[in-house]
Design a protein around this motif. Structure first.
Motif, short mmCIF file in Angstrom:
data_model
loop_
_atom_site.label_atom_id
_atom_site.label_comp_id
_atom_site.label_asym_id
_atom_site.label_seq_id
_atom_site.Cartn_x
_atom_site.Cartn_y
_atom_site.Cartn_z
N TYR A 36 0.87 -1.09 0.15
CA TYR A 36 0.12 -0.17 0.05
C TYR A 36 0.76 1.45 0.09
O TYR A 36 1.91 1.31 0.50
CB TYR A 36 -0.93 -0.13 1.11
N GLY A 37 0.56 2.24 -0.62
CA GLY A 37 1.04 3.49 -0.72
C GLY A 37 0.71 4.54 0.50
O GLY A 37 0.86 4.35 1.62
N GLU A 38 -0.11 5.56 0.29
CA GLU A 38 -0.46 6.64 1.20
C GLU A 38 -2.02 6.22 1.74
O GLU A 38 -2.78 5.47 1.04
CB GLU A 38 -0.62 7.98 0.44
N LEU A 39 -2.11 6.75 2.96
CA LEU A 39 -3.43 6.58 3.46
C LEU A 39 -4.25 7.95 2.91
O LEU A 39 -3.66 8.87 2.86
CB LEU A 39 -3.33 6.89 5.05
N VAL A 40 -5.53 7.55 2.43
CA VAL A 40 -6.34 8.57 1.99
C VAL A 40 -7.40 9.04 3.02
O VAL A 40 -8.23 7.92 3.47
CB VAL A 40 -7.18 8.06 0.67
N VAL A 41 -7.28 10.30 3.26
CA VAL A 41 -8.19 10.63 4.55
C VAL A 41 -9.11 11.76 4.12
O VAL A 41 -9.10 12.37 2.98
CB VAL A 41 -7.18 11.36 5.73
N ASP A 42 -10.26 12.04 5.01
CA ASP A 42 -11.23 13.24 4.92
C ASP A 42 -10.73 14.34 4.82
O ASP A 42 -11.17 15.22 4.32
CB ASP A 42 -12.36 12.83 5.66
N LEU A 43 -9.95 14.68 5.75
CA LEU A 43 -9.10 15.84 6.12
C LEU A 43 -7.68 15.38 6.36
O LEU A 43 -7.23 14.58 7.31
CB LEU A 43 -9.95 16.62 7.52
N THR A 97 6.63 4.45 5.62
CA THR A 97 6.21 5.48 6.29
C THR A 97 6.26 4.85 7.72
O THR A 97 6.40 5.80 8.94
CB THR A 97 4.92 5.88 6.14
N LEU A 98 5.58 3.83 8.27
CA LEU A 98 5.63 3.24 9.77
C LEU A 98 7.08 3.25 10.12
O LEU A 98 7.31 3.59 11.15
CB LEU A 98 5.07 1.93 9.71
N LEU A 99 7.95 2.73 9.29
CA LEU A 99 9.49 2.56 9.83
C LEU A 99 10.20 3.99 10.12
O LEU A 99 10.92 4.41 10.97
CB LEU A 99 10.34 1.79 8.87
N LEU A 100 9.69 4.87 8.93
CA LEU A 100 10.33 6.31 9.24
C LEU A 100 9.86 6.93 10.52
O LEU A 100 10.38 7.89 10.82
CB LEU A 100 9.97 7.02 7.92
N GLY A 149 7.11 7.89 3.42
CA GLY A 149 7.85 7.17 2.49
C GLY A 149 7.04 6.72 1.32
O GLY A 149 5.94 7.25 1.13
N ARG A 150 7.69 5.89 0.36
CA ARG A 150 6.86 5.42 -0.67
C ARG A 150 5.91 4.49 -0.55
O ARG A 150 4.87 4.53 -1.10
CB ARG A 150 8.10 4.66 -1.63
#
Length: 760
Positions: free
Chosen positions: A37-44, A212-215, A206-207
């Motif tokens: 998975y790449g990025e989390l997509v959020v409402d805000l 992102t979790l490790l960073l 991250g990519r």
């Protein structure tokens, strides 16, 4: 009974790293397949740090532990995904605590108090959780709904806004609940904002989700883990206390909340909630990893008392300020002696250390995302959400790297360019008899420079991620300065275009030391060009090139009549076969002087002097081109100027302003009188009025045998027909007349008399 378990039920929206498709998954799927998975997509945007801190990061940290050292972190990061052992441990952890992740569990719902209630059994609309929805005093501008309109939230939406409220909720009065001994009159006062609302949140991205979790995992915090909220039993009572570890900090329960679901035809929906007071931080721990810090004085004297405070305080983001403008704080890593007063976030400092050890690839496409909340009316309403994202070269996180110094210099240069344009605006307004724009009353033009440079800075940061060789950095610096000077000059032109056209000589005003000084158009731009050249040393040639393009003109296929001299002003040899060379015959000059009272082509005998091709379409309409009008006027003035003179009154490279400056300094005429005549000519906006005044000035130049460049004069007359060109010509004229002092007592060489190009 409704049930929605965050472990398995879909509520996290993630973008597939390969296809870009968005899918909703539960916690287990998100973590076990984090590498896909790449990025989390959020409402805000502010939901992202809330979900990461309240859910994903603490699960990973509590289940797998903190990396013991940098080598272990590098090994785990290089995997690109959780290995089989880690997947098993994560699965076992989620299975053990599965019940605590049920959003509607009657006894211990996730991040809530199951039996939370008021003395009268009241609830409020679910909009109370949603930062962008109208509720109470928090009414967004142009909101399409009111507080009375129900806002049904799906369980997935309710879960996302639930963790968001724990992190970012406003500081308004909260509902008093049964079991809260500090509630009075059905309410609780003195509530601070959510803990992230007191910070300027900084997160490395991250990519993939795994990266992102490790960073965002600090190294070596095994002794300061603490306890996550799902391992605690929470009731309606709350306390003011310090955190017991990182897990406690990340899952801090700043509110006591209960979601009230109801069954609908579309499934369970949350329309009512209770939001009460929750735990309050006694102090923000200096181990908070997601904020940069501002150095604070250890002690501050207030009156007769000396108060002591923490030497560091969280650095909050400034509304309207792009993230790259704060890179001096984000790059204040360990070992940086150039940036004082700031400390970067623990996570960015950690990445810089890993890069210095060779354990983190400097070409990794690291991004930094910032989040903040701007509150108003005693922090009881949300005024704005602050969010920005920028690429960041990993090498810039090493204090001794060339990229680090270059990036800081580029940011500082951008700020100085903005200040230079602000000062230009102040000087031009003073010259017009106006007060400078107050720094705190309106948007100053320097902000437009920073806005224009924004995409260039982001491209620069992205480009520096690919290579950090010294040659690449040097080329990037030159390219950056060229781009910066072009953008700055464009904004400066727009600032000049916004002031009245009658600015030339300027007005007297008092300086800070009480003395009177006169500041005109030429002084303003000369000072501005000096500042630009000092800020951008590599771009001086480009700045001069941009400035020199303000001179109108194009090469002619035929030699102009006045082109009878060499570069030193001497007559070219006379050639009987080419009668244009040598001193001009007296009858030609007399014919030209007759042209002072006529327009182009009205005196047919002058047609043999013209070089511009006749435009047939214009001729059919009985009109001539602007170029032909300008050449006719210049020829007529040349005939007046050259009358009875043995030496040429045309001298390449001597602009009108330079010639008039020498006239002023000659001493034959009053300097004030010359100033008045020059100002009257330069501030006119009508070409005919300009020619009338030029006629008088040229006659005065003739009396002291002062030559000028008639090619330039012709194009100045041409420029006077168009407002934008007229402004540029007037600016060049002012620079020559008010500032240009080079070689006043002798003829200046042709390549040194462009005042805009040689302002420095």
């Amino acid at each position: 009974m409704n049930s929605f378990n965050l472990v398995d039920d879909p509520w996290l929206r993630l973008r597939c790293a390969e296809t870009g498709e968005i899918t909703e998954v539960g916690i287990a799927d998100a973590l076990l397949n984090a590498g896909s998975y790449g990025e989390l997509v959020v409402d805000l945007p502010t939901q992202l740090p809330a979900i990461m801190r309240q859910v994903l990061l603490p699960i990973v940290l509590d289940a797998l532990g903190s990396p013991a050292d940098s080598k272990e972190w590098a090994r785990r990061f290089a995997q690109g995904r959780f290995d089989e052992r880690e997947r098993n441990e994560l699965g076992a952890y989620l299975e053990t605590h599965r019940q605590r992740f049920d959003l509607f569990d009657p006894a211990a719902p996730f991040a809530q108090v199951g039996d939370l209630r008021t003395s009268k059994g009241e609830t409020k609309g679910s909009a109370l959780l949603v930062a962008t929805a109208a509720t109470g005093n928090n009414v967004p501008l142009f909101a399409s709904r009111t507080e009375a309109d129900p806002l049904p939230l799906t369980p997935a939406e309710a879960a996302r806004w639930l963790v968001h409220a724990h992190c970012w909720d406003t500081a308004a009065i909260k509902t008093g609940v049964v079991g809260d001994p500090k509630a009075k009159g059905g309410k609780t006062t003195g509530n601070p904002t959510g803990p992230l609302g007191q910070l300027g949140v900084v997160m490395p991205i991250g990519r993939t989700l795994y990266d992102t979790l490790l960073l965002n995992l600090p190294i070596g915090v095994g002794g300061w883990l603490g306890t996550p909220q799902w391992k605690r039993t929470l009731g309606p009572e709350w306390e003011i206390r310090a955190v017991d570890g990182l897990l406690d900090l990340w899952t801090w329960q700043s509110r006591r909340i209960r979601l009230v679901p109801e069954d609908t035809d579309e499934g369970p929906r949350v329309t009512r909630v209770i939001v009460a007071a929750g735990d309050r931080l006694s102090v923000i721990p200096d181990k908070e990893p997601h904020t940069a810090w501002r150095a604070n004085n250890p002690s501050t004297k207030i009156g007769r008392k000396t108060t002591t405070s923490s030497p560091l305080r969280p650095l909050r983001h400034t509304p309207g300020k792009a993230i790259w403008r704060g890179l001096n704080a984000l790059l204040a890593v360990s070992g940086n002696e150039h940036v004082r007063g700031f400390e970067t976030s623990e996570l960015l400092d950690q990445l810089g250390g890993l890069a210095a050890e060779g354990l983190f690839d400097e070409r990794y496409p690291l991004r930094v995302e910032t989040f903040g909340m701007l509150y108003g009316n005693q922090s009881a309403v949300v005024e704005d959400v602050l969010h920005d994202l920028t690429p960041l070269p990993v090498a810039a996180l090493r204090a001794n790297a060339d990229v680090h110094e270059f990036v800081l210099d580029a940011v500082d240069q951008a700020e100085q360019l903005a200040q230079a344009v602000n000062r230009l605006s102040d000087d031009l307004r003073r010259a017009a008899g106006l007060d400078p724009i107050p720094w705190d009353k309106a948007q100053r033009p320097g902000e437009r420079v920073l806005h224009a440079l924004d995409p260039a800075v982001r491209r620069l940061l992205h480009g520096l991620q690919n290579s950090t060789d010294a040659d690449v950095v040097e080329r990037a610096q030159e390219a950056w300065e060229i781009t910066a000077v072009r953008a700055t000059m464009q904004v400066a032109d727009s600032v000049y275009a916004s002031v009245p056209e009658n600015i030339f000589a300027g007005r007297e005003y008092k300086t800070d030391n009480g003395t009177n000084t006169s500041f005109g158009l030429g002084h303003a731009f000369h000072t501005f060009y000096d500042r630009i050249d000092n800020v951008l040393p590599f771009a001086q040639k480009e700045r001069r090139k941009v400035a020199s393009t303000t001179i109108s003109g194009r090469p002619s296929m035929k030699r102009r009549y006045w082109d009878r001299v060499d570069e030193d002003g001497g007559w070219l040899p006379f050639d009987p076969t080419i009668k244009e060379f040598g001193p001009p015959p007296g009858e030609d000059l007399a014919l030209m002087r007759r042209g002072l009272d006529t327009r182009a082509y009205e005196l047919w005998e002058m047609c043999r002097f013209y070089t511009f091709k006749v435009d047939d379409d214009e001729a059919r309409r009985g009109r001539v081109s602007r170029e032909q009008e300008a050449e006719h006027a210049a020829l007529a003035l040349y005939g007046l100027h050259q009358q009875s003179k043995r030496t040429s009154m045309h001298r390449p490279g001597i602009g009108l302003g330079v010639a008039l400056r020498r006239l002023r300094n000659h001493g034959k005429f009053s300097a004030d009188a010359i100033d008045a005549r020059v100002t009257a000519a330069a501030t006119t906006i009508d070409p005919d009025a300009l020619l009338l005044r030029l006629r008088g000035l040229v006659d005065l130049l003739r009396t002291i045998d002062q030559p000028l460049d008639y090619e330039r004069l012709m194009w100045l007359i041409y420029d006077w027909h168009y407002e934008d060109r007229r402004r540029r010509a007037r600016r060049r004229w002012a620079l020559e007349y008010q500032v240009w002092n080079r070689q006043q007592d002798s003829d200046a060489p042709a390549d040194s008399t462009d005042p805009e190009a040689m302002a420095s």
